[in-house]
Write a protein that holds these residues in place. Structure first.
Motif, mmCIF file in Angstrom:
data_model
loop_
_atom_site.group_PDB
_atom_site.id
_atom_site.type_symbol
_atom_site.label_atom_id
_atom_site.label_comp_id
_atom_site.label_asym_id
_atom_site.label_seq_id
_atom_site.Cartn_x
_atom_site.Cartn_y
_atom_site.Cartn_z
ATOM 1 N N GLY A 1 0.808 -1.208 0.000
ATOM 2 C CA GLY A 1 0.000 0.000 0.000
ATOM 3 C C GLY A 1 0.843 1.261 0.000
ATOM 4 N N ILE A 2 1.934 1.240 0.750
ATOM 5 C CA ILE A 2 2.854 2.384 0.752
ATOM 6 C C ILE A 2 3.458 2.567 -0.637
ATOM 7 C CG2 ILE A 2 5.048 3.269 1.656
ATOM 8 C CD1 ILE A 2 2.840 3.495 3.688
ATOM 9 N N ALA A 3 3.813 1.471 -1.283
ATOM 10 C CA ALA A 3 4.369 1.554 -2.637
ATOM 11 C C ALA A 3 3.367 2.203 -3.587
ATOM 12 C CB ALA A 3 4.745 0.161 -3.130
ATOM 13 N N ALA A 4 2.103 1.806 -3.484
ATOM 14 C CA ALA A 4 1.077 2.391 -4.351
ATOM 15 C C ALA A 4 0.913 3.879 -4.077
ATOM 16 C CB ALA A 4 -0.244 1.662 -4.148
ATOM 17 N N LEU A 5 0.992 4.265 -2.808
ATOM 18 C CA LEU A 5 0.854 5.674 -2.451
ATOM 19 C C LEU A 5 2.051 6.482 -2.946
ATOM 20 C CD1 LEU A 5 -0.759 7.847 -0.993
ATOM 21 C CD2 LEU A 5 0.297 7.123 1.158
ATOM 22 N N LEU A 6 3.245 5.924 -2.836
ATOM 23 C CA LEU A 6 4.437 6.610 -3.348
ATOM 24 C C LEU A 6 4.328 6.834 -4.853
ATOM 25 C CD1 LEU A 6 7.234 4.707 -1.373
ATOM 26 C CD2 LEU A 6 6.496 7.063 -0.999
ATOM 27 N N SER A 7 3.809 5.841 -5.568
ATOM 28 C CA SER A 7 3.660 5.967 -7.012
ATOM 29 C C SER A 7 2.575 6.975 -7.370
ATOM 30 C CB SER A 7 3.344 4.598 -7.628
ATOM 31 O OG SER A 7 4.415 3.696 -7.414
ATOM 32 N N ALA A 8 1.446 6.896 -6.679
ATOM 33 C CA ALA A 8 0.329 7.790 -6.989
ATOM 34 C C ALA A 8 0.671 9.249 -6.715
ATOM 35 C CB ALA A 8 -0.897 7.385 -6.180
ATOM 36 N N SER A 9 1.521 9.489 -5.732
ATOM 37 C CA SER A 9 1.889 10.857 -5.365
ATOM 38 C C SER A 9 3.030 11.414 -6.197
ATOM 39 C CB SER A 9 2.283 10.899 -3.888
ATOM 40 O OG SER A 9 3.454 10.126 -3.659
ATOM 41 N N GLY A 10 3.668 10.564 -7.003
ATOM 42 C CA GLY A 10 4.794 11.007 -7.813
ATOM 43 C C GLY A 10 6.125 10.963 -7.101
ATOM 44 N N LEU A 11 6.160 10.461 -5.878
ATOM 45 C CA LEU A 11 7.434 10.343 -5.168
ATOM 46 C C LEU A 11 8.314 9.259 -5.778
ATOM 47 C CD1 LEU A 11 6.053 10.755 -1.557
ATOM 48 C CD2 LEU A 11 7.872 12.171 -2.536
ATOM 49 N N VAL A 12 7.696 8.236 -6.325
ATOM 50 C CA VAL A 12 8.402 7.150 -7.002
ATOM 51 C C VAL A 12 7.726 6.923 -8.344
ATOM 52 C CG1 VAL A 12 8.992 4.686 -6.928
ATOM 53 C CG2 VAL A 12 9.099 6.050 -4.832
ATOM 54 N N SER A 13 8.503 6.655 -9.380
ATOM 55 C CA SER A 13 7.935 6.376 -10.697
ATOM 56 C C SER A 13 8.837 5.404 -11.434
ATOM 57 C CB SER A 13 7.759 7.662 -11.510
ATOM 58 O OG SER A 13 9.009 8.318 -11.690
ATOM 59 N N GLY A 14 8.242 4.692 -12.385
ATOM 60 C CA GLY A 14 9.017 3.806 -13.242
ATOM 61 C C GLY A 14 9.181 2.400 -12.732
ATOM 62 N N LEU A 15 8.508 2.050 -11.620
ATOM 63 C CA LEU A 15 8.599 0.708 -11.055
ATOM 64 C C LEU A 15 7.204 0.229 -10.679
ATOM 65 C CD1 LEU A 15 11.626 0.815 -8.552
ATOM 66 C CD2 LEU A 15 11.510 -0.474 -10.695
ATOM 67 N N PRO A 16 6.906 -1.069 -10.883
ATOM 68 C CA PRO A 16 5.656 -1.608 -10.331
ATOM 69 C C PRO A 16 5.743 -1.650 -8.803
ATOM 70 C CG PRO A 16 6.987 -3.358 -11.292
ATOM 71 C CD PRO A 16 7.676 -2.066 -11.634
ATOM 72 N N ASP A 17 4.584 -1.698 -8.155
ATOM 73 C CA ASP A 17 4.545 -1.642 -6.696
ATOM 74 C C ASP A 17 5.381 -2.754 -6.060
ATOM 75 O OD1 ASP A 17 2.838 0.473 -7.029
ATOM 76 O OD2 ASP A 17 1.021 -0.648 -6.547
ATOM 77 N N GLU A 18 5.313 -3.951 -6.610
ATOM 78 C CA GLU A 18 6.060 -5.079 -6.034
ATOM 79 C C GLU A 18 7.554 -4.811 -6.057
ATOM 80 O OE1 GLU A 18 3.750 -5.281 -8.326
ATOM 81 O OE2 GLU A 18 2.103 -6.397 -7.370
ATOM 82 N N ALA A 19 8.041 -4.194 -7.124
ATOM 83 C CA ALA A 19 9.470 -3.894 -7.222
ATOM 84 C C ALA A 19 9.870 -2.782 -6.259
ATOM 85 C CB ALA A 19 9.826 -3.508 -8.654
ATOM 86 N N VAL A 20 8.980 -1.824 -6.029
ATOM 87 C CA VAL A 20 9.266 -0.761 -5.058
ATOM 88 C C VAL A 20 9.504 -1.377 -3.673
ATOM 89 C CG1 VAL A 20 8.363 1.323 -3.942
ATOM 90 C CG2 VAL A 20 7.929 0.924 -6.362
ATOM 91 N N VAL A 21 8.739 -2.411 -3.354
ATOM 92 C CA VAL A 21 8.937 -3.112 -2.077
ATOM 93 C C VAL A 21 10.204 -3.942 -2.111
ATOM 94 C CG1 VAL A 21 7.966 -4.814 -0.489
ATOM 95 C CG2 VAL A 21 6.450 -3.163 -1.616
ATOM 96 N N GLU A 22 10.371 -4.741 -3.163
ATOM 97 C CA GLU A 22 11.499 -5.663 -3.249
ATOM 98 C C GLU A 22 12.837 -4.943 -3.227
ATOM 99 O OE1 GLU A 22 10.673 -7.789 -6.785
ATOM 100 O OE2 GLU A 22 8.990 -8.928 -5.918
ATOM 101 N N GLN A 23 12.908 -3.747 -3.800
ATOM 102 C CA GLN A 23 14.173 -3.014 -3.832
ATOM 103 C C GLN A 23 14.425 -2.221 -2.547
ATOM 104 O OE1 GLN A 23 15.255 -0.958 -7.413
ATOM 105 N NE2 GLN A 23 14.140 -2.370 -8.745
ATOM 106 N N GLY A 24 13.551 -2.368 -1.563
ATOM 107 C CA GLY A 24 13.765 -1.721 -0.272
ATOM 108 C C GLY A 24 13.385 -0.261 -0.215
ATOM 109 N N ILE A 25 12.732 0.240 -1.255
ATOM 110 C CA ILE A 25 12.379 1.661 -1.270
ATOM 111 C C ILE A 25 11.322 1.968 -0.212
ATOM 112 C CG2 ILE A 25 11.352 3.502 -2.664
ATOM 113 C CD1 ILE A 25 12.700 2.192 -5.116
ATOM 114 N N THR A 26 10.328 1.090 -0.075
ATOM 115 C CA THR A 26 9.282 1.367 0.924
ATOM 116 C C THR A 26 9.841 1.353 2.339
ATOM 117 O OG1 THR A 26 8.641 -0.985 0.914
ATOM 118 C CG2 THR A 26 7.387 0.526 -0.491
#
Length: 224
Positions: free
Chosen positions: A94-119
């Motif tokens: 959910g945090i990954a989806a929020l980061l993407s929706a807000s424009g804080l993170v872009s160019g990655l699917p939500d699962e990858a945002v988690v897997e790469q430790g960004i969340t």
């Protein structure tokens, strides 16, 4: 009757998870306010957090609203037989989806945002803990925390009559974000937006939820 010292953070201090050393002068511009406070009732503790955006903070306000919607969905997951670790992992998605929706993170699917430790840089703590005669009540970890959730205080399968907190957060903590901003993950991060929001500190929304025989009661929301 407070079970712990209240955490009250203005602006960037809202990003310090257990902020205790208060400034003596108010900030010139109020951008955010985080209050984490509780009361003891008949020997039992409550532990509640709310975050409020400043009057001229539309981007931060949107993040607060987005995190609250996520928090309510996570509260609805509480039920007998649910692995609490699964709630924590759902929080990261959910945090990954929020980061993407807000424009804080872009160019990655939500699962990858988690897997790469960004969340984990934006949400470094666990989704919650047992609550009872102690704020962080005992016996929550019969097994160690999993590798992807090292700070999780509760690793049990939920049972009726347990009381837990559900407290997702989204923070702008320089010491956690700088390694990402200076590493290969930087290509996915919106540095300008992070710089704009980091003096807001962060967001945490926390409710106290009791597991019932067939689901849960959100004790905090019942009192609003």
């Amino acid at each position: 009757e407070a079970p712990y010292h209240s955490i009250i953070g203005l602006n960037e201090h809202a990003g310090t998870l257990h902020y205790q050393y208060y400034d003596l002068k108010p900030p010139r511009r109020p951008r955010s306010l985080l209050i984490d406070a509780g009361v003891r009732y008949r020997g039992y503790c409550s532990d509640i957090t709310r975050t409020t955006a400043g009057p001229d903070e539309p981007r931060f306000t949107a993040l607060v609203h987005g995190l609250e919607k996520l928090q309510l969905r996570l509260c609805e997951m509480v039920s007998p037989g649910v692995d609490y670790v699964d709630i924590h992992r759902k929080a990261h998605l959910g945090i990954a989806a929020l980061l993407s929706a807000s424009g804080l993170v872009s160019g990655l699917p939500d699962e990858a945002v988690v897997e790469q430790g960004i969340t984990r840089a934006f949400f470094p703590h666990g989704i919650g803990h047992f609550l009872g005669i102690q704020v962080h009540d005992v016996a929550g970890k019969p097994t160690p925390s999993p590798e992807d959730a090292p700070f999780l205080r509760l690793t049990r399968t939920l049972e009726a009559s347990m009381v837990v907190t559900i407290e997702p957060g989204l923070y702008f903590i320089p010491s956690l974000l700088e390694p990402l901003l200076n590493g290969p993950e930087a290509q996915y991060l919106n540095r300008a937006l992070i710089d704009e929001l980091k003096s807001c500190g962060g967001i945490r929304i926390e409710d106290n939820v009791v597991v019932t025989a067939s689901g849960a009661r959100n004790l905090t929301r019942e009192c609003e």
